[in-house]
Design a protein around this motif. Sequence first.
Motif, PDB file in Angstrom:
ATOM      1  N   THR A   1      11.711   1.072  -9.078  1.00  0.00           N
ATOM      2  CA  THR A   1      11.386   0.638  -7.721  1.00  0.00           C
ATOM      3  C   THR A   1       9.887   0.402  -7.576  1.00  0.00           C
ATOM      4  N   GLU A   2       9.089   1.306  -8.097  1.00  0.00           N
ATOM      5  CA  GLU A   2       7.635   1.185  -7.966  1.00  0.00           C
ATOM      6  C   GLU A   2       7.104  -0.106  -8.574  1.00  0.00           C
ATOM      7  N   HIS A   3       7.647  -0.497  -9.724  1.00  0.00           N
ATOM      8  CA  HIS A   3       7.062  -1.679 -10.402  1.00  0.00           C
ATOM      9  C   HIS A   3       7.929  -2.928 -10.257  1.00  0.00           C
ATOM     10  N   LYS A   4       8.798  -2.953  -9.242  1.00  0.00           N
ATOM     11  CA  LYS A   4       9.779  -4.038  -9.164  1.00  0.00           C
ATOM     12  C   LYS A   4       9.171  -5.416  -8.943  1.00  0.00           C
ATOM     13  N   SER A   5       7.938  -5.506  -8.463  1.00  0.00           N
ATOM     14  CA  SER A   5       7.346  -6.830  -8.223  1.00  0.00           C
ATOM     15  C   SER A   5       6.271  -7.207  -9.237  1.00  0.00           C
TER      16      SER A   5
ATOM     17  N   SER B   1       0.842  -1.194   0.000  1.00  0.00           N
ATOM     18  CA  SER B   1       0.000   0.000   0.000  1.00  0.00           C
ATOM     19  C   SER B   1       0.878   1.245   0.000  1.00  0.00           C
ATOM     20  N   GLY B   2       0.382   2.259  -0.635  1.00  0.00           N
ATOM     21  CA  GLY B   2       1.139   3.507  -0.707  1.00  0.00           C
ATOM     22  C   GLY B   2       2.065   3.609  -1.900  1.00  0.00           C
ATOM     23  N   VAL B   3       2.205   2.517  -2.664  1.00  0.00           N
ATOM     24  CA  VAL B   3       3.044   2.529  -3.861  1.00  0.00           C
ATOM     25  C   VAL B   3       2.152   2.473  -5.094  1.00  0.00           C
ATOM     26  N   SER B   4       2.256   3.480  -5.924  1.00  0.00           N
ATOM     27  CA  SER B   4       1.457   3.546  -7.148  1.00  0.00           C
ATOM     28  C   SER B   4       2.336   3.238  -8.350  1.00  0.00           C
TER      29      SER B   4
END
Length: 278
Positions: A168-172, A8-11
């Motif tokens: 970083t935001e889309h690393k997973s 949560s908190g990561v867009s």
Amino acid sequence: MAISTTPSGVSVAPRHLEFDVSQDLKTDWYGNDAFRTAFFNALSLQFPDGEQQFINAVRLYRERIDDPKLKQEIRGFIGQEALHSREHRAYNDALKARGYDIDAIDRRFMKHMKWVSRLSASRQLAGTCGAEHYTAVLANAILSHPEWMAGATPNMRRLWRWHAIEETEHKSVAFDVYQHCIGNERLRRIVFLFVTYHFFKFTFLNTCSLLKADGKLWSLKTWLGGMNFLWGKPGVIRRCLPDFLAYLRKGFQPWQQDNRALLERSLEDLEEMPAQPG
């Protein structure tokens, strides 16, 4: 069933920023240091075609995703990677305008990427996960150690910070798709070893090609400074090694390195960095 592990908190959403770095790339933009400049330029040369391959690999599986959150993140991932590809293509065109034989470097890398595109869908996605891990770890290092980019021009610091934030935001995202649709731990680890070989191989070859064009390929001073940068002090690669190797752990997941606080600070810093004229 929720399968996204993005916290949560990561867009995961693209930022429509543009960077005119054409003037910067006429120079050794990293503190007038030939090796450091060539090293980052060498990374950029892999991004346009590499990130398009990441998009293609995830698209092969996105119709099998039902989780609304992950579906939205896939859209954001594709948007972010497409913009990265666009900006780094312009970056690489500026290197070509400087006089580097970028076409020859591209042909070498495209031969590899054509081979990758002929692999099975599962191997392509596993390769994307491995490559995304490398970009995520390097992104975390760049954001964690802003002093590493202190010698760069403002334009280039801004571009690399933006790229690092979105990596970083889309690393997973690709990883979550892989775990849901394939989930083969052995394949994930084996493919990572191949990704490791090719990532370092092409970064090294590209760096050498650029240094050769600059007349610095056989400069002992250039290489001693470069090896110190990568392996000594600050030791960019040395400091990243534990995080690189974490991918081989059983049960690895990208957000086990929870750097949300760093991401938030970096976003604030990006907003405060004014765009510079090219």
